[in-house]
Design a protein around this motif. Structure first.
Motif, mmCIF file in Angstrom:
data_model
loop_
_atom_site.group_PDB
_atom_site.id
_atom_site.type_symbol
_atom_site.label_atom_id
_atom_site.label_comp_id
_atom_site.label_asym_id
_atom_site.label_seq_id
_atom_site.Cartn_x
_atom_site.Cartn_y
_atom_site.Cartn_z
ATOM 1 N N VAL A 99 33.224 6.729 -36.964
ATOM 2 C CA VAL A 99 33.896 6.662 -35.674
ATOM 3 C C VAL A 99 35.169 5.830 -35.749
ATOM 4 O O VAL A 99 35.269 4.887 -36.533
ATOM 5 N N ASP A 100 36.092 6.183 -34.887
ATOM 6 C CA ASP A 100 37.370 5.482 -34.798
ATOM 7 C C ASP A 100 37.766 5.436 -33.328
ATOM 8 O O ASP A 100 38.748 6.034 -32.918
ATOM 9 N N CYS A 101 36.940 4.782 -32.536
ATOM 10 C CA CYS A 101 37.204 4.706 -31.100
ATOM 11 C C CYS A 101 36.961 3.278 -30.623
ATOM 12 O O CYS A 101 36.123 2.563 -31.175
ATOM 13 N N ILE A 129 27.180 4.126 -41.597
ATOM 14 C CA ILE A 129 28.188 3.798 -40.594
ATOM 15 C C ILE A 129 29.533 3.462 -41.215
ATOM 16 O O ILE A 129 29.622 2.822 -42.261
ATOM 17 N N CYS A 130 30.589 3.944 -40.547
ATOM 18 C CA CYS A 130 31.960 3.548 -40.830
ATOM 19 C C CYS A 130 32.666 3.440 -39.487
ATOM 20 O O CYS A 130 32.771 4.425 -38.763
ATOM 21 N N SER A 131 33.106 2.242 -39.146
ATOM 22 C CA SER A 131 33.850 2.028 -37.910
ATOM 23 C C SER A 131 35.258 1.611 -38.283
ATOM 24 O O SER A 131 35.482 0.551 -38.849
ATOM 25 N N LYS A 132 36.222 2.480 -37.977
ATOM 26 C CA LYS A 132 37.603 2.267 -38.421
ATOM 27 C C LYS A 132 38.421 1.515 -37.391
ATOM 28 O O LYS A 132 37.994 1.243 -36.286
ATOM 29 N N SER A 172 35.634 -4.422 -30.524
ATOM 30 C CA SER A 172 34.682 -3.325 -30.638
ATOM 31 C C SER A 172 33.934 -3.402 -31.951
ATOM 32 O O SER A 172 32.740 -3.146 -32.010
ATOM 33 N N ALA A 173 34.636 -3.717 -33.040
ATOM 34 C CA ALA A 173 33.977 -3.795 -34.337
ATOM 35 C C ALA A 173 32.939 -4.909 -34.354
ATOM 36 O O ALA A 173 31.950 -4.836 -35.076
ATOM 37 N N GLN A 174 33.132 -5.948 -33.538
ATOM 38 C CA GLN A 174 32.182 -7.050 -33.493
ATOM 39 C C GLN A 174 31.157 -6.889 -32.381
ATOM 40 O O GLN A 174 30.285 -7.743 -32.205
ATOM 41 N N ALA A 175 31.222 -5.775 -31.656
ATOM 42 C CA ALA A 175 30.360 -5.620 -30.485
ATOM 43 C C ALA A 175 28.884 -5.719 -30.825
ATOM 44 O O ALA A 175 28.085 -6.219 -30.040
ATOM 45 N N VAL A 187 26.817 1.313 -45.609
ATOM 46 C CA VAL A 187 28.044 0.856 -44.979
ATOM 47 C C VAL A 187 29.230 1.319 -45.816
ATOM 48 O O VAL A 187 29.275 1.109 -47.029
ATOM 49 N N CYS A 188 30.199 1.956 -45.158
ATOM 50 C CA CYS A 188 31.416 2.413 -45.827
ATOM 51 C C CYS A 188 32.421 1.267 -45.881
ATOM 52 O O CYS A 188 32.695 0.615 -44.858
#
Length: 437
Positions: free
Chosen positions: A254-256, A274-277, A299-302, A318-319
């Protein structure tokens, strides 16, 4: 008389099911006994995409002539791969209508012709009581009648199709009370502005929104029975996602900016990839970019800031393609007290952008001390300081680690140097086997 021709028709038909439909049809020239035998085939597969226009025309004429005479009372599967302008909507709809009249159980169709003129499928398809599997791809416009009913449908796959309105997809899904497996790969045109998937029976959902689609305003998911969830979403929109208490496996790329509801809904998961960009907007002014990055970092730390806990998570992948990935990795480890396997990888199509220096946690995550048994580093370990620090940290504190497998890639540090560094580093588990690939 040859031995095969002496076999009963039922057995011969079963034999023909093991060969391509084109080959089965060609047996009609063998003898009178074989002339119409293929017409009892319950599985029909037509239209390889590499056909010439002349061959496409022959196939169109053949289907127009023979399909109305097909004798099988039940067509188990009907597959059409149509990538030529020779195949007109009226022909295709007639073929589908005939298949539906034979208690069709599975329809798979790829149609590529004129994107400006997508085919509208016959309304009787949406009232096929026997249909179990429906897979559509390409220049297809979904226009679902309000009287639709698909009481047997369990698998629905829609790739790059169009929707006549925002209500089309929810209407279609509401007509499938037994639906278990749903795949949605959205195209850039005619996509619903509000993507709503509310299916109580759904067990597997794969959703791909991998382009910058500014038509998407929001994603709403109500799938309480879901066991497998895959989301590839590179867009900015709101997410309203109900809890998935039965979830076994999730794949998130995801990238949102808003992932709070998404993470909160999957805390029961047992296996997570998971990969959060972080988005990059090079043409926006610097002040706005900095402001946006602050939002995305939140958001990345949410997962940590909101106190999310993955009590049932046993396998985490984890990517490490993004700069912030190492810190995200340890936030996830802190939230996963029962983790047994950790995979550090690059997801398909992702390229490493190098890692920032990571902040060594003040306390060791509980899973590293009490449950982690397997470490698999498949993201091409290069021996760079950031990577080495993470690997050494895990080896130093993982009391129950059994195997640590490192896939290496020689850049500035040779493979022998990498191996020596890690072999000489302290290990909390005397039973740990360190392996290089």
């Amino acid at each position: 008389m040859d031995i095969i021709s002496g076999l009963p028709d039922e057995l011969l038909i079963k034999i023909l099911m093991f060969v391509p439909t084109k080959v089965a049809v060609s047996t009609s020239i063998l003898s009178k006994r074989w002339e119409y035998l293929w017409m009892w085939l319950p599985k029909l597969d037509y239209g390889p995409r590499d056909c010439s226009e002349s061959e496409c025309e022959k196939l169109r004429c053949f289907l127009d002539r023979t399909l109305p005479l097909h004798r099988a009372p039940v067509i188990e599967s009907f597959s059409l791969d149509l990538c030529c302008s020779r195949f007109k909507p009226e022909n295709i709809n007639m073929w589908i209508g005939i298949a539906v009249s034979h208690c069709l159980r599975e329809l798979e169709m790829l149609y590529e012709s004129d994107p400006a003129k997508p085919i509208v499928l016959p309304s009787n398809l949406y009232a096929c009581k026997s249909l179990v599997v429906l897979k559509l791809d390409g220049d297809v416009l979904l226009d679902v009648p309000t009287m639709a009913s698909l009481p047997s449908l369990k698998t629905l796959k829609l790739q790059s199709v169009r929707y006549s309105s925002d209500k089309t997809l929810p209407l279609l899904l509401s007509k499938c009370p037994l639906l278990e497996d749903l795949v949605l790969d959205l195209c850039e045109d005619d996509t619903p502005r509000h993507l709503i998937v509310a299916v109580p029976s759904l067990q597997s959902l794969s959703l791909s929104i991998t382009y910058n689609n500014h038509h998407i305003d929001g994603l709403v998911l109500a799938t309480p029975a879901l066991k497998y969830f895959k989301l590839m979403d590179y867009n900015e929109h709101y997410c309203l996602i109900e809890n998935m208490p039965n979830l076994i496996e999730a794949y998130l790329d995801v990238d949102c900016p808003d992932i709070k509801d998404l993470i909160e809904s999957i805390t029961s998961v047992k296996r997570l990839s998971i990969c959060s960009k972080v988005n990059h907007f090079p043409f926006i002014n610097l002040f706005y970019v900095n402001h946006l990055l602050v939002i995305l970092e939140y958001s990345a730390q949410a997962m940590l800031d909101e106190g999310f806990v993955f009590n049932q998570l046993e396998h985490l992948e984890v990517c490490l393609c993004m700069e912030h990935s190492s810190n995200q990795l340890f936030r996830l480890l802190k939230a996963s007290s029962n983790l047994k396997r950790l995979d550090i990888s690059l997801m398909h199509g992702h390229v490493s952008q190098g890692m920032d220096d990571w902040n060594q946690p003040t306390t060791v995550p509980e899973c590293i001390l009490s449950s982690l048994q397997t470490l698999n580093w498949s993201a091409e370990y290069t021996g760079e300081p950031q990577e080495r620090d993470i690997a050494v940290y895990i080896l130093k504190h993982a009391l129950h680690l059994k195997t640590a497998t490192i896939k290496s890639s020689e850049l500035e540090v040779t493979k022998s140097e990498m191996l020596k560094e890690l072999e000489l580093s302290p290990r909390a588990s005397a039973a740990c086997q360190l392996m290089f690939e």
